[in-house]
Design an enzyme around this catalytic site. Structure first.
Site, PDB file in Angstrom:
ATOM      1  CB  CYS A  36      -4.497   8.984  -0.818  1.00 38.98           C
ATOM      2  SG  CYS A  36      -4.364   8.833  -2.625  1.00 38.98           S
ATOM      3  CD  GLN A  77       0.689   8.693  -8.056  1.00 33.45           C
ATOM      4  OE1 GLN A  77       0.482   8.170  -6.804  1.00 33.45           O
ATOM      5  NE2 GLN A  77      -0.429   8.721  -8.758  1.00 33.45           N
ATOM      6  CE  LYS A 129     -10.279  13.843 -14.037  1.00 34.82           C
ATOM      7  NZ  LYS A 129      -9.678  12.508 -14.561  1.00 34.82           N
ATOM      8  CG  ASP A 164       0.648  11.459  -4.560  1.00 31.06           C
ATOM      9  OD1 ASP A 164       0.192  12.186  -4.909  1.00 31.06           O
ATOM     10  OD2 ASP A 164       0.156  10.087  -4.182  1.00 31.06           O
ATOM     11  NE  ARG A 176      -1.806   3.250  -9.189  1.00 30.97           N
ATOM     12  CZ  ARG A 176      -2.076   4.640  -9.425  1.00 30.97           C
ATOM     13  NH1 ARG A 176      -2.372   4.917 -10.774  1.00 30.97           N
ATOM     14  NH2 ARG A 176      -1.972   5.387  -8.390  1.00 30.97           N
ATOM     15  CG  HIS A 234      -5.657  13.108  -4.152  1.00 35.10           C
ATOM     16  ND1 HIS A 234      -5.291  12.009  -3.370  1.00 35.10           N
ATOM     17  CD2 HIS A 234      -7.035  13.353  -3.893  1.00 35.10           C
ATOM     18  CE1 HIS A 234      -6.509  11.415  -2.863  1.00 35.10           C
ATOM     19  NE2 HIS A 234      -7.474  12.248  -2.890  1.00 35.10           N
ATOM     20  CG  HIS A 253      -2.162  13.658  -0.278  1.00 35.96           C
ATOM     21  ND1 HIS A 253      -1.174  12.549  -0.267  1.00 35.96           N
ATOM     22  CD2 HIS A 253      -2.964  13.138  -1.342  1.00 35.96           C
ATOM     23  CE1 HIS A 253      -1.511  11.591  -1.291  1.00 35.96           C
ATOM     24  NE2 HIS A 253      -2.730  11.958  -1.812  1.00 35.96           N
TER      25      HIS A 253
HETATM   26 ZN   LIG Z   1      -3.638  11.073  -3.199  1.00 37.31          ZN
END
Ligand SMILES: [Zn+2]
Ligand SMILES: [Zn+2]
Length: 664
Positions: free
Chosen positions: A355, A402, A486, A404, A384, A532, A406
């Site tokens: 992000c 990921q 979420k 991902d 992580r 996200h 946005h």
């Molecule tokens: Zn994010």
């Protein structure tokens, strides 16, 4: 993992176990909306009997105004009541938790020195943490189970008793673990439950009406666990068990575990040469050539679908200055899981999330509402630092990619954007053969940022999107992130195991932390809404799930090799080569086995490497320009022209079909 909270936040209904029939009547509303009058003080069990003898027979507990309670609880005022049975998720929870007490009694009767610490439920079962010097080993499971069998056969009731906190503390003053449990409870009324020959345990409840309903159990394993998960505290013994409403369901569960073992992606990953791990990088997967074919096939499809849904793609750095992570809030909330490094005397962090990088790309330009919604995707490599004990093949790794994205938009665009993400997610899941979905919506937690107004707007937008798509969902009240509500997507694999894959999270925090703006219609600068979202979650984990779901027999479009040519003997090698070249020209991932092995051996080897199509060719096929096709996992063979086979295979790949059998 579902954790059984020992004490409720609310005061439990006070009662003394006696049914006092008041002169007043209470009105009960049942889940179907119908109402019923009962005498004040009627127990939940009596209510179930009143509704019908069938329900009374299967009743386990009750939900009174949303609070779970024992069947023996008297109802003292107008209430909404649901009778809980094994058909309800809560019924299974109560069964599993009650069985933890039964196992605890069995262990205490074998080892009277055993101290009970904590016995919550977990998915499909339960455990109890026990402090006992003597180690419990799998060799002891049988005698524990035998004792549990006696307890369930006796079918004695669970009896609740309650007292004040100070009385409970005095009663358990010599037991440091239970004293700790009481101190952590936020209720002033402390309850105990007993069953059998006076075995008693501190617990909030509720439990089954009696021990007999928990007879289909099995002890599964034992492991070490620190008290409170704290390595400076004592190591306890954690005994895991499972229990099901019937013996049949228990057997089916144990069979599923056996099946899962055969599908273990760690074993298949090695066998099919897809990936490996090395102690040089614990938790970091090495993808092999075969694994990369699967990976790239997923990426290609993923890009294609995202393109269709109007996404653009970026790539941001893996190592970024530590200051950025202070700004993003990760330093304060996520530092323990991050890796750090030093470059040119400055502190850097290896990104755990994409992000902040996405925000920096957003900030390189001025933005107007006219550009919105902006959908920016990134296949981001994140690190992580998971504890070494929780790593498990590709399922729990320390480095993963990921999928991902946005989305930056206006508040009015939240609903249509969420609908778009849901449609995209379902399209992707279905392509991989997953049809069984489960959606959860998590709402505003007690600790949160952002105004109630923005929470209401966005939570409503999420709900409306789900309703618009006619999707059933479960609400997790107060379970959202502190920065926004979420939606989580769960899928079920062929073994009925549930996997959380996708997530959509609204974020009211990060756009402010990074001073993100856009110019609105009225020419004022406003903060954009940031969404996200990830669909597959982690590529590595998703490949692990695919391997287990398909038991290694990946669908044609994902399979490292799609077809193999197997000449019957050396005499057919020239024709085999010709077929092989045709397959390659058609971009089918192919191979040709020209070894001296007998054809049966060639077929067996191709089978063990999970080759989807095996094309057996001999003089007959050479003469007619055909191939004899064997399909993985099928006994039927078909003889078709080589061009026809290629057309069929290409169509199956294009349509992402898992089924290999075809009509000729
Ligand atoms: Zn994010
Ligand atoms: Zn309990």
């Amino acid at each position: 993992m579902l954790v059984w909270v020992l004490f409720s936040k609310q005061e439990p209904t006070q009662y003394n176990g006696l049914v006092v029939l008041g002169k007043d009547m209470a009105q009960i509303t049942l889940p179907d909306g119908s109402t019923l009058e009962i005498a004040d003080g009627t127990t939940a069990k009596q209510l179930a009997e009143k509704i019908g003898p069938g329900l009374a027979r299967v009743a386990l507990a009750a939900k009174i105004n949303g609070q779970l309670a024992d069947l023996s609880t008297p109802i003292t005022a107008n209430a909404a009541v649901q009778i809980i049975t094994f058909k309800d998720a809560e019924g299974l929870e109560i069964l599993r938790h009650s069985c933890a007490h039964i196992m605890a009694e069995a262990i205490c009767s074998i080892w009277p020195n055993a101290k009970l610490v904590y016995g919550p439920t977990v998915e499909d079962g339960f455990y109890y943490d026990i402090d006992l010097e003597e180690p419990i080993s799998p060799a002891d499971f049988e005698r524990i189970e035998k004792r549990m069998g006696e307890i369930t056969k006796a079918d004695t009731p669970f009896i609740r008793k309650q007292m004040s906190r100070s009385e409970a503390l005095a009663k358990l003053s010599s037991d440091r673990y239970k004293t700790d449990n009481i101190n952590r409870a936020d209720s002033e009324i402390i309850s105990f439950y007993s069953h059998g020959d006076g075995f008693e345990d501190l617990c909030r409840g509720p439990h089954l009406p009696s021990t007999g309903k928990a007879s289909a159990f099995k002890i599964m394993s034992v492991a070490g666990a620190y008290w409170h998960g704290d390595p400076t505290q004592k190591m306890l013994q954690r005994i895991y068990g499972t229990v099901w409403p019937t013996k049949k369901e228990l057997d089916a569960y144990l069979q599923r575990l056996e099946d899962a073992k055969k599908r273990d992606h760690r074993v298949l990953g090695k066998q099919l040469d897809l990936f490996s791990f090395n102690e040089a990088g614990p938790g970091f997967a090495f993808m092999h050539p075969n694994g990369m074919i699967v990976w790239n096939a997923i990426v290609e499809f993923w890009r294609d679908v995202h393109n269709k849904y109007g996404y653009e793609e970026i790539k941001t750095p893996i190592i970024l200055n530590e200051q950025l992570w202070h700004k993003s809030g990760h330093w304060d909330n996520y530092k323990e899981n991050m890796y750090f490094t030093r470059v040119d005397d400055a502190d850097y962090a290896i990104k755990p999330m994409n992000c902040p990088g996405g925000c920096l790309v957003y900030k390189t330009q001025q933005h107007s509402y006219k550009e919105f919604p902006m959908r920016i995707a990134e296949l981001g490599l994140v690190h992580r630092h998971e504890a070494s004990g929780v790593m498990h093949g590709l399922f729990r790794v320390r480095q993963f990619t990921q999928d991902d994205a946005h989305i930056f938009c206006t508040p009015e665009q939240i609903k249509p954007e969420i609908i778009g993400v849901i449609e995209l997610a379902f399209e992707i899941y279905r392509a991989f053969g997953f049809e069984d979905f489960h959606i959860e919506l998590s709402t505003k937690p007690a600790k949160h940022i952002g105004s109630d107004e923005i929470w209401d707007i966005s939570t409503n937008a999420l709900e409306e999107a789900l309703k618009y798509k006619k999707i059933e969902y479960k609400i997790n009240e107060g379970d959202g992130a502190f920065y926004g509500p979420k939606i989580d997507f769960h899928i079920r694999d062929c073994l009925k195991r549930s996997w959380q894959l996708g997530t959509i999270q609204l974020d009211f925090s990060m756009p402010q932390r990074f001073d993100l703006f856009y110019t609105d219609k009225d020419n004022t600068e406003k903060t954009p809404v940031m969404i996200h979202r990830a669909i597959l979650g982690s590529f590595e984990r998703f490949i692990g799930i695919l391997i287990e779901h398909y038991g290694g027999n990946l669908p044609l479009w994902l399979s490292p090799k799609q077809a193999g040519v197997l000449p019957i003997s050396e005499k057919s090698n020239d024709y085999a080569k010709l077929v092989y070249e045709k397959l390659r020209d058609a971009r089918l991932r192919s191979e040709c086995d020209m070894s001296d092995e007998k054809i049966d051996v060639k077929i067996a080897k191709a089978h063990s490497r999970r080759l989807p199509f095996m094309l057996v060719v001999g003089p007959k096929e050479a003469q007619s320009g055909t191939v004899n096709v064997r399909m993985l996992g099928d006994k039927v063979t078909k003889t078709v022209g080589i061009d026809k086979f290629i057309a069929i295979a290409k169509l199956k790949i294009a349509e992402k079909k898992a089924e290999l059998v075809f009509e000729d």
